[in-house]
Design an enzyme around this catalytic site. Sequence first.
Site, PDB file in Angstrom:
ATOM      1  N   SER A 245      89.136 -42.754 -19.468  1.00  0.00           N
ATOM      2  CA  SER A 245      88.377 -42.186 -18.349  1.00  0.00           C
ATOM      3  C   SER A 245      89.135 -42.522 -17.073  1.00  0.00           C
ATOM      4  O   SER A 245      89.935 -43.478 -17.052  1.00  0.00           O
ATOM      5  CB  SER A 245      86.992 -42.837 -18.298  1.00  0.00           C
ATOM      6  OG  SER A 245      86.374 -42.599 -17.047  1.00  0.00           O
TER       7      SER A 245
ATOM      8  N   TYR B 187      80.640 -49.871 -18.763  1.00  0.00           N
ATOM      9  CA  TYR B 187      81.452 -48.680 -19.079  1.00  0.00           C
ATOM     10  C   TYR B 187      82.868 -48.822 -18.509  1.00  0.00           C
ATOM     11  O   TYR B 187      83.857 -48.627 -19.219  1.00  0.00           O
ATOM     12  CB  TYR B 187      80.765 -47.444 -18.501  1.00  0.00           C
ATOM     13  CG  TYR B 187      81.447 -46.127 -18.820  1.00  0.00           C
ATOM     14  CD1 TYR B 187      81.185 -45.447 -20.000  1.00  0.00           C
ATOM     15  CD2 TYR B 187      82.355 -45.558 -17.924  1.00  0.00           C
ATOM     16  CE1 TYR B 187      81.808 -44.235 -20.291  1.00  0.00           C
ATOM     17  CE2 TYR B 187      82.982 -44.352 -18.210  1.00  0.00           C
ATOM     18  CZ  TYR B 187      82.696 -43.689 -19.390  1.00  0.00           C
ATOM     19  OH  TYR B 187      83.325 -42.502 -19.676  1.00  0.00           O
TER      20      TYR B 187
HETATM   21  P1  NAD Z   1      78.826 -36.813 -25.237  1.00  0.00           P
HETATM   22  O1  NAD Z   1      77.616 -37.636 -25.005  1.00  0.00           O
HETATM   23  O2  NAD Z   1      78.714 -35.330 -25.173  1.00  0.00           O
HETATM   24  O3  NAD Z   1      79.498 -37.191 -26.638  1.00  0.00           O
HETATM   25  C1  NAD Z   1      79.560 -38.493 -27.108  1.00  0.00           C
HETATM   26  C2  NAD Z   1      79.887 -38.468 -28.590  1.00  0.00           C
HETATM   27  O4  NAD Z   1      79.995 -39.827 -29.040  1.00  0.00           O
HETATM   28  C3  NAD Z   1      78.813 -37.792 -29.436  1.00  0.00           C
HETATM   29  O5  NAD Z   1      79.442 -36.950 -30.372  1.00  0.00           O
HETATM   30  C4  NAD Z   1      78.143 -38.961 -30.173  1.00  0.00           C
HETATM   31  O6  NAD Z   1      77.709 -38.616 -31.480  1.00  0.00           O
HETATM   32  C5  NAD Z   1      79.289 -39.940 -30.250  1.00  0.00           C
HETATM   33  N1  NAD Z   1      78.830 -41.315 -30.436  1.00  0.00           N
HETATM   34  C6  NAD Z   1      78.010 -42.048 -29.644  1.00  0.00           C
HETATM   35  N2  NAD Z   1      77.803 -43.264 -30.190  1.00  0.00           N
HETATM   36  C7  NAD Z   1      78.524 -43.296 -31.344  1.00  0.00           C
HETATM   37  C8  NAD Z   1      78.715 -44.258 -32.361  1.00  0.00           C
HETATM   38  N3  NAD Z   1      78.133 -45.455 -32.305  1.00  0.00           N
HETATM   39  N4  NAD Z   1      79.495 -43.931 -33.424  1.00  0.00           N
HETATM   40  C9  NAD Z   1      80.067 -42.710 -33.503  1.00  0.00           C
HETATM   41  N5  NAD Z   1      79.936 -41.763 -32.573  1.00  0.00           N
HETATM   42  C10 NAD Z   1      79.167 -42.055 -31.504  1.00  0.00           C
HETATM   43  O7  NAD Z   1      79.880 -37.345 -24.169  1.00  0.00           O
HETATM   44  P2  NAD Z   1      81.344 -36.831 -23.735  1.00  0.00           P
HETATM   45  O8  NAD Z   1      81.295 -36.619 -22.276  1.00  0.00           O
HETATM   46  O9  NAD Z   1      81.814 -35.735 -24.604  1.00  0.00           O
HETATM   47  O10 NAD Z   1      82.182 -38.164 -23.981  1.00  0.00           O
HETATM   48  C11 NAD Z   1      83.224 -38.258 -24.932  1.00  0.00           C
HETATM   49  C12 NAD Z   1      84.204 -39.314 -24.466  1.00  0.00           C
HETATM   50  O11 NAD Z   1      84.810 -38.902 -23.241  1.00  0.00           O
HETATM   51  C13 NAD Z   1      83.578 -40.681 -24.199  1.00  0.00           C
HETATM   52  O12 NAD Z   1      84.453 -41.709 -24.643  1.00  0.00           O
HETATM   53  C14 NAD Z   1      83.459 -40.710 -22.680  1.00  0.00           C
HETATM   54  O13 NAD Z   1      83.466 -42.023 -22.181  1.00  0.00           O
HETATM   55  C15 NAD Z   1      84.712 -39.945 -22.303  1.00  0.00           C
HETATM   56  N6  NAD Z   1      84.687 -39.395 -20.951  1.00  0.00           N
HETATM   57  C16 NAD Z   1      83.797 -38.426 -20.582  1.00  0.00           C
HETATM   58  C17 NAD Z   1      83.832 -37.930 -19.290  1.00  0.00           C
HETATM   59  C18 NAD Z   1      82.907 -36.847 -18.821  1.00  0.00           C
HETATM   60  O14 NAD Z   1      82.893 -36.558 -17.604  1.00  0.00           O
HETATM   61  N7  NAD Z   1      82.151 -36.179 -19.673  1.00  0.00           N
HETATM   62  C19 NAD Z   1      84.755 -38.437 -18.359  1.00  0.00           C
HETATM   63  C20 NAD Z   1      85.633 -39.437 -18.757  1.00  0.00           C
HETATM   64  C21 NAD Z   1      85.594 -39.904 -20.046  1.00  0.00           C
END
Ligand code: NAD
Length: 272
Positions: A157, A170
């Site tokens: 991130s 986080y």
């Molecule tokens: P999201 O909530 O849409 O998806 C999260 C995913 O993680 C889901 O598929 C869920 O099933 C899975 N998950 C949660 N707990 C779990 C566990 N214990 N075991 C296995 N799977 C698990 O969120 P997202 O935005 O798609 O996030 C995905 C990644 O991207 C994360 O690591 C997040 O920190 C990172 N990220 C997101 C953003 C953003 O703006 N959306 C920005 C920077 C980083």
Amino acid sequence: MATPASAQRLKNQIALITGGSSGIGAGVAKAMAAEGASVIVNYAHSADEAAAVVKEITEAGGKAIPFQADVSKEEDVLRMFDHIREQFGTLHILVNNSGIQVDAKFVDMTLAQWQKVIDVNLTGQFLCAREAAREFLRRGPEPEISAALGKIICMSSVHEVIPWAGHVNYATSKGGIMLLMKSMAQELAPHKIRINSIAPGAIATPINLTARDTPEEERDLLTLIPYGRIGQPSDIGKVAVWLASDEADYVTGTSIFADGGMTLYPGFADNG
Ligand code: NAD
């Protein structure tokens, strides 16, 4: 629907996308499947969402299966890798994507809130990366499939470098991922295992829905993004495909910021 035209840059490769059932992970799973990879769509609880991603991929002519496992539990991760070996023989690409936010003011944060985020976001990446590296080493080189022995992409991130008040669990997990990724990359490069991170900015997914609830909140968010738009999961899918492909064969140990310029200190654009 026919398979989308692509260069099939990941043909005959097996890719595990943790948290592939939602948001960025779903975007990466679809992009990798469109490039010819067989994809394991891991999920924690949302079987319906994982099934929907698998359906979309298979209807487009790609290959995918869903698999439930909590990445923070060692027994679940071992069970998932056993299943992958049984079903596909090996693994070529791991996308360590699963992640959660459990937000609280620092002085109010409970140990449980701290621990949960570290367990899923950081320990989960360690457990999956360790099993992937063990599998790459067990299998040995397959130069006709990929120049590298294996590839690991860690979903980090912008908060691996930007501090984040109200989210210290986080931000700490993402800062930890940065040195986890670099230390693994240093140790495993001699074995031809490439490990990199993608550091997304604001991507429109369920994880940050509350930050985009109202037009005012969306406008506030856009002031942090010089490029002037919120990112989409497909923006990250394209970066992940490139990093996993032989086009990136000389790239290891680096974080690619896909953030529309969020890390360019936009507050300084008007002379600070
Ligand atoms: P999201 O909530 O849409 O998806 C999260 C995913 O993680 C889901 O598929 C869920 O099933 C899975 N998950 C949660 N707990 C779990 C566990 N214990 N075991 C296995 N799977 C698990 O969120 P997202 O935005 O798609 O996030 C995905 C990644 O991207 C994360 O690591 C997040 O920190 C990172 N990220 C997101 C953003 C953003 O703006 N959306 C920005 C920077 C980083």
